[in-house]
Design a protein around this motif. Structure first.
Motif, PDB file in Angstrom:
ATOM      1  N   ALA A 128       5.625 -17.104  -6.782  1.00  0.00           N
ATOM      2  CA  ALA A 128       6.456 -16.808  -7.954  1.00  0.00           C
ATOM      3  C   ALA A 128       6.498 -15.309  -8.215  1.00  0.00           C
ATOM      4  O   ALA A 128       7.548 -14.744  -8.547  1.00  0.00           O
ATOM      5  CB  ALA A 128       5.901 -17.546  -9.172  1.00  0.00           C
ATOM      6  N   PHE A 129       5.378 -14.658  -8.048  1.00  0.00           N
ATOM      7  CA  PHE A 129       5.296 -13.208  -8.238  1.00  0.00           C
ATOM      8  C   PHE A 129       6.191 -12.486  -7.229  1.00  0.00           C
ATOM      9  O   PHE A 129       6.943 -11.576  -7.577  1.00  0.00           O
ATOM     10  CB  PHE A 129       3.835 -12.788  -8.067  1.00  0.00           C
ATOM     11  CG  PHE A 129       3.554 -11.348  -8.361  1.00  0.00           C
ATOM     12  CD1 PHE A 129       4.073 -10.707  -9.472  1.00  0.00           C
ATOM     13  CD2 PHE A 129       2.721 -10.623  -7.515  1.00  0.00           C
ATOM     14  CE1 PHE A 129       3.786  -9.380  -9.737  1.00  0.00           C
ATOM     15  CE2 PHE A 129       2.435  -9.296  -7.773  1.00  0.00           C
ATOM     16  CZ  PHE A 129       2.959  -8.669  -8.880  1.00  0.00           C
ATOM     17  N   GLY A 130       6.122 -12.920  -5.977  1.00  0.00           N
ATOM     18  CA  GLY A 130       6.920 -12.286  -4.938  1.00  0.00           C
ATOM     19  C   GLY A 130       8.413 -12.435  -5.128  1.00  0.00           C
ATOM     20  O   GLY A 130       9.194 -11.595  -4.659  1.00  0.00           O
ATOM     21  N   ARG A 131       8.837 -13.500  -5.831  1.00  0.00           N
ATOM     22  CA  ARG A 131      10.266 -13.721  -6.055  1.00  0.00           C
ATOM     23  C   ARG A 131      10.787 -13.007  -7.288  1.00  0.00           C
ATOM     24  O   ARG A 131      11.981 -12.997  -7.532  1.00  0.00           O
ATOM     25  CB  ARG A 131      10.538 -15.227  -6.177  1.00  0.00           C
ATOM     26  CG  ARG A 131      10.426 -15.981  -4.862  1.00  0.00           C
ATOM     27  CD  ARG A 131      11.480 -15.487  -3.858  1.00  0.00           C
ATOM     28  NE  ARG A 131      11.356 -16.144  -2.575  1.00  0.00           N
ATOM     29  CZ  ARG A 131      10.641 -15.707  -1.553  1.00  0.00           C
ATOM     30  NH1 ARG A 131       9.961 -14.575  -1.686  1.00  0.00           N
ATOM     31  NH2 ARG A 131      10.583 -16.359  -0.421  1.00  0.00           N
ATOM     32  N   GLY A 173       7.175  -4.119  -1.568  1.00  0.00           N
ATOM     33  CA  GLY A 173       6.049  -4.556  -0.751  1.00  0.00           C
ATOM     34  C   GLY A 173       4.871  -5.044  -1.566  1.00  0.00           C
ATOM     35  O   GLY A 173       3.721  -4.706  -1.288  1.00  0.00           O
ATOM     36  N   VAL A 174       5.145  -5.883  -2.578  1.00  0.00           N
ATOM     37  CA  VAL A 174       4.082  -6.382  -3.451  1.00  0.00           C
ATOM     38  C   VAL A 174       3.395  -7.579  -2.807  1.00  0.00           C
ATOM     39  O   VAL A 174       4.048  -8.478  -2.267  1.00  0.00           O
ATOM     40  CB  VAL A 174       4.648  -6.764  -4.827  1.00  0.00           C
ATOM     41  CG1 VAL A 174       3.571  -7.412  -5.685  1.00  0.00           C
ATOM     42  CG2 VAL A 174       5.202  -5.537  -5.530  1.00  0.00           C
ATOM     43  N   SER A 175       2.080  -7.589  -2.862  1.00  0.00           N
ATOM     44  CA  SER A 175       1.307  -8.678  -2.262  1.00  0.00           C
ATOM     45  C   SER A 175       0.167  -9.072  -3.196  1.00  0.00           C
ATOM     46  O   SER A 175      -0.660  -8.241  -3.564  1.00  0.00           O
ATOM     47  CB  SER A 175       0.737  -8.227  -0.914  1.00  0.00           C
ATOM     48  OG  SER A 175      -0.162  -9.188  -0.388  1.00  0.00           O
ATOM     49  N   GLN A 182       2.756   3.096   6.847  1.00  0.00           N
ATOM     50  CA  GLN A 182       2.110   2.893   5.557  1.00  0.00           C
ATOM     51  C   GLN A 182       1.314   1.607   5.606  1.00  0.00           C
ATOM     52  O   GLN A 182       1.778   0.582   6.110  1.00  0.00           O
ATOM     53  CB  GLN A 182       3.148   2.816   4.440  1.00  0.00           C
ATOM     54  CG  GLN A 182       2.544   2.688   3.042  1.00  0.00           C
ATOM     55  CD  GLN A 182       3.603   2.615   1.954  1.00  0.00           C
ATOM     56  OE1 GLN A 182       4.790   2.569   2.249  1.00  0.00           O
ATOM     57  NE2 GLN A 182       3.178   2.611   0.701  1.00  0.00           N
ATOM     58  N   SER A 183       0.098   1.653   5.098  1.00  0.00           N
ATOM     59  CA  SER A 183      -0.749   0.464   5.079  1.00  0.00           C
ATOM     60  C   SER A 183      -0.799  -0.121   3.678  1.00  0.00           C
ATOM     61  O   SER A 183      -0.434   0.524   2.699  1.00  0.00           O
ATOM     62  CB  SER A 183      -2.168   0.808   5.536  1.00  0.00           C
ATOM     63  OG  SER A 183      -2.890   1.422   4.477  1.00  0.00           O
ATOM     64  N   LEU A 184      -1.286  -1.345   3.587  1.00  0.00           N
ATOM     65  CA  LEU A 184      -1.499  -1.985   2.295  1.00  0.00           C
ATOM     66  C   LEU A 184      -2.900  -1.720   1.748  1.00  0.00           C
ATOM     67  O   LEU A 184      -3.283  -2.262   0.724  1.00  0.00           O
ATOM     68  CB  LEU A 184      -1.251  -3.497   2.407  1.00  0.00           C
ATOM     69  CG  LEU A 184       0.208  -3.942   2.317  1.00  0.00           C
ATOM     70  CD1 LEU A 184       0.356  -5.410   2.676  1.00  0.00           C
ATOM     71  CD2 LEU A 184       0.784  -3.680   0.931  1.00  0.00           C
ATOM     72  N   GLY A 185      -3.658  -0.905   2.450  1.00  0.00           N
ATOM     73  CA  GLY A 185      -4.978  -0.538   1.960  1.00  0.00           C
ATOM     74  C   GLY A 185      -4.887   0.438   0.803  1.00  0.00           C
ATOM     75  O   GLY A 185      -3.939   1.216   0.692  1.00  0.00           O
ATOM     76  N   GLY A 186      -5.884   0.392  -0.067  1.00  0.00           N
ATOM     77  CA  GLY A 186      -5.965   1.328  -1.176  1.00  0.00           C
ATOM     78  C   GLY A 186      -6.919   2.470  -0.856  1.00  0.00           C
ATOM     79  O   GLY A 186      -7.873   2.304  -0.094  1.00  0.00           O
TER      80      GLY A 186
END
Length: 432
Positions: free
Chosen positions: A259-262, A269-271, A368-372
């Motif tokens: 639901a968040f992704g939609r 690029g939200v995960s 770009q990575s998804l790492g913080g």
């Protein structure tokens, strides 16, 4: 992996020049190139030994007292005056050439010094962690050795009158602890009068002797959330008379990420990924409490800013369906690291000048990575860049990934990092 003994470190200069990990031909147009290489090589054995010592004695965020003491002692022995941060871990050390004007902007290099709360799974090296449940599985020991070596070489350059601009070394605690020890450094005045800042991060996908560069965002925003669900509990024979909390938490775990992704722009690029779910203690008892814990990662700042409010809205809808009370604890982590174009150009120029060869790739594009990474907090305030430092040996057939107990590096990367930073400080970096 290439694991030379500290007393006889193999020099990449002695290898085939076509080897991408080989010590490169010094840039003919760079004054003092051979001298710089000689000074870096003179410290290499010590830096490898230092890295292994830190690797054997990993310390978690804001507990890095031993590592801080080792750094302080060695920098003081080099004639420098490091300043320990107020909490007792991490330190700042300035190298100011004689005659530098008061208030001249500093060029800063940052290293993170903390380890991870995981077991060291390596069995084939003598320097594996001696502390159960603690390991340098992200390369922070390498980052620390690189910054230390940079300080030792630049202190010698300052004494010889070759350092033209003041430099600040930042040995930062608690990078792995959200929202990150970078905020501790900033609060302690670590960015005062700093004009530009650089850092490297180990990348096991990049071969030793190379760095990965990217203009713009190179990491992602990363936040942590804890979702608590509550209900009156009851007997599993009568779920209709209570809140079926296990079903509620299962639906929340399964439905909320989708639901968040939609509801967000896919280009952000939200995960949302859960890492922990907990509820119940008996097969025939509907529990009164359940918890979910996970992370939200965003490639773009816009998504990072909108995520908390949107999650509250979506959680309320799912919880209402199952008659569950809920509370969301949303821990802001870090924004993306956004590399400034001029700083990337300086890294590129320094790397090619020091390590360039017509038959060798020394700089590669990186994704770009998804790492913080809390280096982002510095770049919110001053220009700078984070480069990916190649640590994979050319003979390695696979990749020992970050945050795994088997992670290790080709230690020749330490010398590459030191020479790159020193080249920036001596020849290639424009602070403002």
């Amino acid at each position: 992996m290439n694991h030379p003994t500290p007393g006889s470190v193999a020099s990449p200069l002695d290898q085939d020049p076509d080897d991408p990990a080989a010590d490169p031909v010094p840039g003919a147009d760079l004054p003092g190139a051979d001298l710089l290489r000689a000074r870096v090589r003179a410290h290499t054995a010590e830096l490898v030994a230092f890295r292994r010592d830190v690797h054997m004695h990993p310390e978690l965020g804001r507990e890095e007292f031993r590592t801080t003491a080792l750094l302080k002692e060695r920098l003081e022995r080099a004639g420098l005056a490091p300043r320990v941060l107020p909490a007792g871990t991490g330190l700042i050390c300035d190298i100011v050439p004689a005659g530098a004007p008061a208030g001249e902007p500093l060029l800063a290099f940052r290293a993170d010094i903390d380890a991870l709360p995981i077991d060291d799974a390596k069995t084939d090296v003598p320097y594996r962690s001696t502390i159960p449940g603690r390991a340098h599985a992200c390369g922070h020991d390498v980052h620390t050795a690189v910054a230390l070596g940079t300080g030792l070489v630049l202190a010698e350059a300052a004494d010889a009158g070759r350092l033209r601009q003041p430099v600040r070394l930042v040995f930062q605690p608690a990078e792995e602890v959200m929202p990150g020890g970078a905020l501790d450094v900033i609060k302690a005045g670590g960015l005062e009068n700093v004009g530009r800042m650089f850092a490297v991060h180990c990348d096991p996908k990049v071969e030793v002797g190379r760095i990965g560069l990217r203009v713009g965002a190179i990491t992602s925003a990363c936040d942590r959330l804890v979702l608590a669900l509550d209900g009156p509990g009851g007997h599993t024979a009568r779920p209709h008379l209570t809140t079926d909390l296990v079903t509620a938490v299962a639906r929340m775990a399964a439905d909320l990420p989708g639901a968040f992704g939609r509801r967000v722009d896919p280009r952000w690029g939200v995960s949302l990924v859960w890492g922990r779910i907990a509820s119940g203690s008996a097969a025939n008892v509907i529990p009164q409490h359940a918890e979910l814990e996970g992370t939200v990662r965003c490639l773009e700042l816009a998504g990072w800013r909108e995520a908390p409010e949107l999650l509250h809205e979506l959680i309320a809808r799912i919880a209402e369906t199952h008659r569950a009370k809920w509370e969301l604890t949303y821990h802001r982590g870090v924004p993306p690291v956004v590399n400034e174009a001029e700083s990337i150009a300086q890294l590129d120029a320094a790397m090619h000048a020091r390590f360039g060869h017509p038959r060798r790739t020394v700089v590669e594009d990186t994704e770009q990575s998804l790492g913080g990474e809390d280096f982002a907090w510095y770049l919110e305030k001053i220009p700078g860049a984070l480069a990916r430092l190649g640590v994979r040996g050319p003979e390695e057939s696979g990749t020992r990934d970050l945050h795994q107990g088997t992670f290790d590096v080709d230690e020749r990367a330490i010398g590459v990092g030191v020479e790159l930073f020193c080249s920036l400080a001596l020849e290639h970096a424009r602070v403002l």
